[in-house]
Design an enzyme around this catalytic site. Structure first.
Site, mmCIF file in Angstrom:
data_model
loop_
_atom_site.group_PDB
_atom_site.id
_atom_site.type_symbol
_atom_site.label_atom_id
_atom_site.label_comp_id
_atom_site.label_asym_id
_atom_site.label_seq_id
_atom_site.Cartn_x
_atom_site.Cartn_y
_atom_site.Cartn_z
ATOM 1 N N HIS A 347 3.141 -3.628 -5.804
ATOM 2 C CA HIS A 347 4.049 -4.682 -6.282
ATOM 3 C C HIS A 347 3.338 -5.640 -7.233
ATOM 4 C CE1 HIS A 347 2.383 -7.958 -3.759
ATOM 5 N NE2 HIS A 347 2.287 -7.041 -2.793
ATOM 6 N N CYS A 365 -1.457 -4.375 0.451
ATOM 7 C CA CYS A 365 -0.688 -3.792 -0.654
ATOM 8 C C CYS A 365 -1.578 -3.520 -1.867
ATOM 9 C CB CYS A 365 0.446 -4.732 -1.051
ATOM 10 S SG CYS A 365 1.716 -4.909 0.230
#
Length: 423
Positions: A347, A365
């Site tokens: 992301h 992430c």
């Protein structure tokens, strides 16, 4: 009612017995002596008037070959059988046949479409109607050209009240990444001793052809993947012939299921923790290198092979239920692409741009700039694979679509029927 497949073996034309008669030992010796006598006589009469020169008509001839007659028999469903499952297939044997045909008709004389398999079975294109009478005819023709037939008339069961619904994660017309597994789910757990019957009714046709196998993830879910990533632009058709199929404890498949999809280009992502970079390739050529930041030591990213599960242009990360207060936050996120059920995503992370390519600061992430996250988001599809290397934690199988995190040998162990290598 439990219906089990009967393994059948058919004799091929190459196994027929030759019908030629043989001479007895006594007659054979006599024939040799007689032939010798004739040879002496012919030598002695060189000046005679015998102009025929052909000898007796039977000398040196072959007797006519006796061609074997073909035979056929239907082993299931039995003649006059009642309450036959609507998934019924025709099983049969044929002997000394050069050609075997199977025809199934309903009471109105309408032909049922189906396919003849090489193991002595015939399977209808779709489930048979409930409470309906059918007649199956097997015709075997031998070398003599004379057909032998066998028939069986049977009636299917009434529509059952206990049914299992079969669903596919993918729908017709979708284009997916080359790492996309085919995912099929059942509304009820399939008992272990019924899974082989179910799996035999699950077929995949890929164009171009690629070797693959089904793998039972759980009693309610089975997936299919090829031996290596799907080839780019592969057409994939899969069919689950579950309608009327016994699935244990008096349950039957609700309906057949078919899905027609294709893969896109071969887009692959590789993340190297050592260099803190993601390399993106398409059809084997590098198209971009992106600086990234992975999970810090307290919340490391997983190393392994994953695929993109879902994509959200805008979403909110809410971790307020995390037991560790340091990991609790609510944050607006752009260009999120899920990799694991545990919460690992690719992301945009504009707050960590200064760290990207240098050190790990995320909660697990793959962080990148907004511009790079947007670019990547516009390139990828569900099912595109990503390999993360060199982190402190290994990816746990089951934490996402981890079908590619297993070796091929590990994967085939999840099949309910023995694996047969291609070729």
């Amino acid at each position: 009612m439990r219906v089990r497949r009967t393994q059948l073996t058919r004799r091929t034309s190459g196994q027929r017995l030759a019908g030629r008669r043989r001479l007895s030992p006594v007659r054979a010796v006599a024939s040799v002596l007689l032939a010798g006598a004739l040879a002496v006589t012919a030598t002695a009469c060189t000046s005679g008037g015998d102009k025929g020169g052909g000898g007796p008509a039977w000398q040196g001839g072959n007797e006519a070959e006796q061609k074997p007659k073909a035979s056929a028999a239907i082993t299931a469903p039995a003649a006059d059988a009642k309450d036959v499952p609507a998934s019924a297939e025709i099983t049969f044997t044929s002997k000394d046949a050069t050609e075997t045909k199977v025809e199934v008709k309903n009471a109105a004389g309408e032909t049922v479409e189906g396919n003849l398999n090489g193991d002595g079975t015939w399977l209808p294109e779709k489930q048979l109607d409930y409470g309906t009478t059918y007649t199956a005819t097997v015709t075997a023709t031998g070398d003599d050209g004379k057909p032998a037939t066998a028939t069986s008339t049977f009636t299917t069961m009434a529509k059952p009240g206990k049914q299992v619904r079969v669903t596919s994660f993918l729908g017709d017309g979708q284009t997916v990444g080359v790492g996309m597994p085919l995912i099929v789910k059942f509304s009820r757990a399939i008992p272990e001793d019924y899974r082989d019957d179910v799996q035999r009714r699950m077929t995949v046709k890929a164009t171009p052809t690629q070797e693959g196998i089904w793998h039972w993830v759980s009693p309610t879910e089975v997936r299919y993947r090829p031996k290596t990533y799907w080839k780019a632009n592969t057409k994939i058709f899969y069919k689950i012939q579950a309608g009327g199929l016994p699935m244990g404890d008096g349950y039957y498949g609700r309906a057949d299921l078919t899905v027609d999809i294709k893969t896109g280009t071969a887009l692959l992502m590789t993340v190297d923790n050592k260099s803190k970079k993601m390399t993106v390739t398409r059809d084997g050529k590098t198209i971009k290198t992106i600086p990234i930041s992975l999970g810090k030591k307290s919340t490391p990213s997983s190393s392994g092979t994953m695929v993109i599960i879902e994509k959200k242009k805008e979403t909110v990360f809410d971790t307020m239920d995390d037991p560790n207060p340091e990991n609790r936050y609510i944050t607006d996120i752009e260009y999120a692409q899920r990799l694991t059920w545990g919460g690992e995503f690719i992301h945009a992370a504009p707050w960590s741009v200064a760290d990207q390519g240098r050190r790990n600061v995320s909660h697990g992430c793959v962080n990148m700039s907004t511009a790079n996250a947007k670019w990547l988001f516009n390139q990828t599809r569900i099912g595109d694979p990503i390999v993360v290397k060199g982190t402190e934690t290994k990816l746990q199988n089951g934490n996402g679509w981890t079908d590619w995190n297993m070796s091929w040998d590990e994967y085939v162990k999840g099949s309910a029927i023995p694996y047969k290598p291609a070729g």
